[in-house]
Design a protein around this motif. Structure first.
Motif, PDB file in Angstrom:
ATOM      1  N   ARG A 337       0.823  -1.212   0.000  1.00 31.29           N
ATOM      2  CA  ARG A 337       0.000   0.000   0.000  1.00 31.29           C
ATOM      3  C   ARG A 337       0.856   1.261   0.000  1.00 31.29           C
ATOM      4  N   ALA A 338       2.045   1.170   0.600  1.00 28.28           N
ATOM      5  CA  ALA A 338       2.964   2.316   0.577  1.00 28.28           C
ATOM      6  C   ALA A 338       3.652   2.454  -0.772  1.00 28.28           C
ATOM      7  N   GLY A 339       3.908   1.309  -1.428  1.00 31.45           N
ATOM      8  CA  GLY A 339       4.678   1.324  -2.662  1.00 31.45           C
ATOM      9  C   GLY A 339       6.159   1.523  -2.366  1.00 31.45           C
ATOM     10  N   THR A 340       6.996   1.078  -3.268  1.00 35.08           N
ATOM     11  CA  THR A 340       8.442   1.253  -3.077  1.00 35.08           C
ATOM     12  C   THR A 340       9.088   1.779  -4.345  1.00 35.08           C
ATOM     13  N   THR A 341      10.212   2.433  -4.153  1.00 36.09           N
ATOM     14  CA  THR A 341      11.045   2.919  -5.254  1.00 36.09           C
ATOM     15  C   THR A 341      12.359   2.151  -5.220  1.00 36.09           C
ATOM     16  N   VAL A 342      12.765   1.626  -6.370  1.00 34.19           N
ATOM     17  CA  VAL A 342      14.030   0.897  -6.460  1.00 34.19           C
ATOM     18  C   VAL A 342      15.155   1.893  -6.708  1.00 34.19           C
ATOM     19  N   LEU A 343      16.232   1.765  -5.910  1.00 34.65           N
ATOM     20  CA  LEU A 343      17.379   2.658  -6.037  1.00 34.65           C
ATOM     21  C   LEU A 343      18.640   1.843  -6.253  1.00 34.65           C
TER      22      LEU A 343
END
Length: 434
Positions: A337-343
């Motif tokens: 639900r928060a979602g993630t960003t790949v770095l």
């Protein structure tokens, strides 16, 4: 050979000692220079114990021995000593260096180096005692590459694991991870040259020949926003005898994963809280895209359990295992639900090249996503500073000799994690199903 030269003005040039380790020439000059130029170790012997592990070795019976430089306080035999991120053990024996070899003593004090027995899980670089509070300020840069290491002889698999575990104890730059799902041994790396060093060490010291698979970049995931989820006792699809609510919030870069409580103090037995905390850190090793999740705060917002009857345990009462098994399901739902960003990891670099090579070098760097700018010129040399994805550092090193007649000097070090440019490469997800 055997010479030492000190500058007339200390700080004008660095002191240099030349010698050979085995015959010993240059030793007296080195010892003299250390006592003359380096400050003596301080620290109050009566204060709290603090220090650092500088070496780890194995004794004749295979027992682990930690060499610890004590910076403050006095440590005695049978004292309990905290070390590393969360280790604690009783010191069973002490040896103190007063010359060589170490002499058995009942205690070791500030300004001394002691050999400590009894610290089974200690590693080189661990801070001990009160020094652990400063651990975050003295960490090594994170490794940015990973490879799978395999024995050339399948029968050496067990010996390889034991050898790597021993090397990891002695060298904080070696990070070993066992992938149980794929039955593979993974090594985190700082560069390609490290492969050659590890392979040579395994062959020379342990008699194990190894091969490496292709090196990959270690990316991370960060929550893009906040997300929360909860499961309740006796409400499908929750199969466990526990109620648990968790919220995931983004945190500042470099803070890792922090676990906090929003429930009332004492509302949940400490063993259940510990089970949730351990499961949170275990679950966050693999996020929505398969990479470790970092830089976030996980908060327990709700809890509930079925207490045991007055006269003993019942199969209907809640156990720590209920919370341990429920945590991944709730946490991954909150993370989704928060979602993630790949770095991806990014290095900053300093490149010194002939000035006449600047024209062909800059476009070649740009093709490898290394973005630099000429900062200064010194005669026939030019200095370029910039950033480059960790995945491209090795390619940049291979490219430069041909473009600069072998005259390039490249320095690079980890800088930060930045969002992946273009589509990321997810790992196969092996965690809890949502």
């Amino acid at each position: 050979r055997g010479g030492v030269a000190w500058p007339a003005s200390v700080g004008a040039v660095p002191p240099v000692v030349v010698g050979a380790g085995s015959p010993g020439p240059g030793r007296d000059g080195l010892i003299g220079g250390l006592t003359e130029l380096l400050p003596a170790a301080g620290g109050a012997q009566g204060g709290p114990v603090g220090g650092a592990v500088v070496k780890v070795e194995r004794g004749p019976a295979g027992e682990k021995i930690g060499y610890v430089r004590i910076r403050s306080g006095t440590l005695r035999t049978r004292d309990r000593l905290r070390f590393g991120p969360g280790g604690e053990a009783k010191v069973t024996a002490i040896g103190v260096f007063d010359g060589a070899p170490a002499v058995p003593r009942d205690s070791v004090a500030a300004g001394q180096i002691g050999k400590l027995w009894g610290l089974c899980d200690v590693r080189v670089g661990d801070l001990v005692g009160e020094s652990r509070a400063a651990a975050a300020e003295r960490q090594f840069a994170p490794p940015t590459l990973e490879t799978v290491i395999v024995p050339c002889r399948p029968a050496d698999r067990g010996a390889l694991h034991a050898a790597l575990a021993q090397l990891a104890e002695q060298d904080p730059l070696i990070n070993l991870r066992q992938d149980d799902a794929r039955q593979e041994l993974c090594l985190s790396l700082y560069g390609e040259v490290q492969k050659e060093v590890i392979a040579a060490t395994l062959a020379d010291e342990f008699g194990v020949e190894v091969a490496f698979r292709e090196t990959t970049t270690i990316c991370v995931e960060r929550p893009a926003s906040s997300g929360a989820a909860a499961e309740f006792i006796d409400q499908p699809p929750n199969p466990f005898r526990a109620t648990l609510g968790l919220r995931v919030d983004p945190a500042a870069a470099g803070t890792g994963v922090k676990f906090t409580l929003e429930i009332e103090a004492g509302a949940l037995p400490s063993s259940f809280v510990k089970a949730v905390q351990e499961a949170v850190h275990q679950t966050m090793r693999q996020g929505l895209r398969g990479w470790p999740v970092t830089d976030c705060t996980v908060t327990m917002t709700q809890s509930g359990y079925v207490p045991p009857p007055p006269h003993g345990w019942s199969k209907w009462s809640t156990s720590a295992g209920d919370f341990r098994n429920l945590t991944p399901l709730v946490l991954m739902t909150a993370l989704a639900r928060a979602g993630t960003t790949v770095l991806e990891p990014v290095h900053r670099f300093r490149l010194e090249i002939p000035a006449d090579a600047l024209g062909p070098v800059l476009p070649a760097l740009a093709r490898l996503r290394a973005f630099g700018q000429a900062q200064a010129a010194r005669g026939s040399l030019c200095v370029v500073r910039g950033v480059v994805p960790a995945a491209q550092v090795h390619q940049v090193r291979q490219l430069l000799p041909g473009l600069t007649r072998g005259e390039a000097v490249l320095e690079s070090t980890f800088d930060s994690y930045q969002p992946v440019r273009g589509p990321d490469d997810p790992l196969p997800f092996l965690g809890a199903d949502l």
